[in-house]
Design an enzyme around this catalytic site. Sequence first.
Site, PDB file in Angstrom:
ATOM      1  CB  THR A 236      -1.012   0.074   0.958  1.00  0.00           C
ATOM      2  OG1 THR A 236      -1.559  -1.182   1.247  1.00  0.00           O
ATOM      3  CG2 THR A 236      -1.775   1.105   1.415  1.00  0.00           C
TER       4      THR A 236
ATOM      5  CB  THR B  28      -4.151  -0.671  -0.890  1.00  0.00           C
ATOM      6  OG1 THR B  28      -3.784  -2.022  -0.600  1.00  0.00           O
ATOM      7  CG2 THR B  28      -5.621  -0.702  -0.606  1.00  0.00           C
TER       8      THR B  28
ATOM      9  CB  SER C 186      -5.387  -1.049   8.523  1.00  0.00           C
ATOM     10  OG  SER C 186      -5.983  -2.149   9.201  1.00  0.00           O
TER      11      SER C 186
ATOM     12  N   GLY D 157       0.883  -0.120   5.541  1.00  0.00           N
ATOM     13  CA  GLY D 157       1.622  -1.041   6.742  1.00  0.00           C
ATOM     14  C   GLY D 157       0.199  -2.199   7.384  1.00  0.00           C
ATOM     15  N   GLY D 158      -0.571  -2.268   6.637  1.00  0.00           N
ATOM     16  CA  GLY D 158      -1.627  -3.353   7.015  1.00  0.00           C
ATOM     17  C   GLY D 158      -2.178  -3.019   8.211  1.00  0.00           C
TER      18      GLY D 158
END
Length: 570
Positions: free
Chosen positions: A387, A405, A453, A474-475
């Site tokens: 992302t 993303t 997120s 960063g998930g």
Amino acid sequence: MKSPLSLAALAIAAALSACATPTTAAQPAAKAPAGPKAMVAAANPLAVEAGLKVLRAGGTAVDAAVAVQATLGLVEPQSSGLGGGSFMTYYDAKTKQVTAYNGRETAPMGATPKLFYGDDGKPLNRMTAILSGRSTGVPGAIAMLHLAQSQHGKLAWKDLFGEAERLADGGFPVPGRMAAAAASKAGQAATPDAIAYFTKPDGTKVQAGEIMKNPAYAATVRKIAAEGPKALLEGEIAQAIVDKVHEGALPGTLSLADLKAYRPKSEAGLCRPYRIYIVCVPGAPSGGPAVLEGLGILGHTPIDKHRNDVEGWYLFSQASRLMYADRDRYIGDPDFVSVPVEGLLDPAYVAERAKLIGPAPAASVAPGKPKGAGPRAPDATQEVHGTTHLVIVDQWGNVVSMTTTVESIFGSGRMVHGFFLNNQLTDFSFTPEERDGAPAANAVAPGKRPRSSMAPAIVLDKNHRFVAAVGSPGGPSILAYNLKALVGMLDWKLPVQDAIALPNMIAGGSFYAAEVDKFSPELRAGLEAKGVKLTAGFGAEGSGLHGIEMTPQGLRGGADPRREGVAKAP
Ligand code: GLU
């Protein structure tokens, strides 16, 4: 979701809670500052340049965002692109209003709650799911940008793709991160499409600095420039997407009708006071509500008096654990499940959560019971990293904060017409319910958008003037990265670049993942003495924070030293 508090109400609340602490970064000068008035911060210098060209040509922040996204899809395909989705927070300098755009992918109408179950009746292995045709949702980033550009653009849509087209046709130097991702052991880099794309005629993979072309991508952006999002969602390219997801052992059900039916959404930004500021993010299913809850909890602590010290990081870690516990339990797509956003951000609820932070870490953290919360099962969502985040301010003071993303690196590893397809549907919970039968908020459903997120933030002062914008990939760690950068800027008064560079810590459940070596030995020892033992892991170094802030001298930018981006003025 209920409409958020009006900005006026927030301004009053912020003023009432204002402390006298001056800020280094937040006070717009009385007269126009001499320094930069416009800026682009993004993960790749070529993409930043594409945005700057648009700004120099008289384009707005949203115009520039289109050019940046079109270029990132070419030079950072491991992170975002034409085949992905996005959330964008937008500040309009004239009206001082914040709008949240939702370009999140949707599940096809053929999706079932057990989309990611195998024939054996068990959830699929994660990588198997990612690489399968089932992981791809309807791409929404371009449709979202088109909607935003139709409302806030000045230049013609067709003129925003020139730089991406030029680089794709004429060639671009392969960035180090792209070459590293292509050479990595990730399953997505080992698909037939990825191998074909990244392998040179001599059989070796492209190297950083070599010139690479992607004529198919150039043709696709020409078509998008001419036709808008229809170019992707209908016709030849849409058919290619459908065919591609039907390939292989676990075909998806994505159809032409699913693609054609896609609609991006917009709503008022979700804004809450934080100390003397107002912080705005998108609502659910984004990570925005969680970041606001994390800030809300920290607002009841003296973290602002503990700049980068043991107590400051201790408070950060404990607020993070509470934030993650609630977000994991309650956030899903509000069009499909009731999401108790108002309850989670209710000042009384947040105050109760903050009281759970004691002198030593609680042995475990459970989700709370905010107003409006139904029974929810523990969540079985797993996110991975692929992302990017960009921030743009234009000459009029309009601001774009956008996280975009394809989900994991190179999405599902499947390509059509020069771009990768997303694997965003693996952001759903793999299991729809727990043994006790309680439903997961983030279970798969037809037409539903998976929980994210991503939490692109914009910070205003109490007069609704722009203070700062920041965000990260960063998930699941996005929540912690963004919270850290906001605390760094708003509480610890660090310039945005220094706030971004602060070490990362992701505290959730009983783990404290961190960039251990970036914490000084004193900080580590002090935290350990308080019961917080930092350990490497969880991709703690995987942030890609980009931000821009207003200072009395004009705009100041920050680019994450962990990536290869820059922040530049036109
Ligand atoms: N797919 C994730 C989300 O939407 C982001 C993954 C990443 O940051 O790499 O939240």
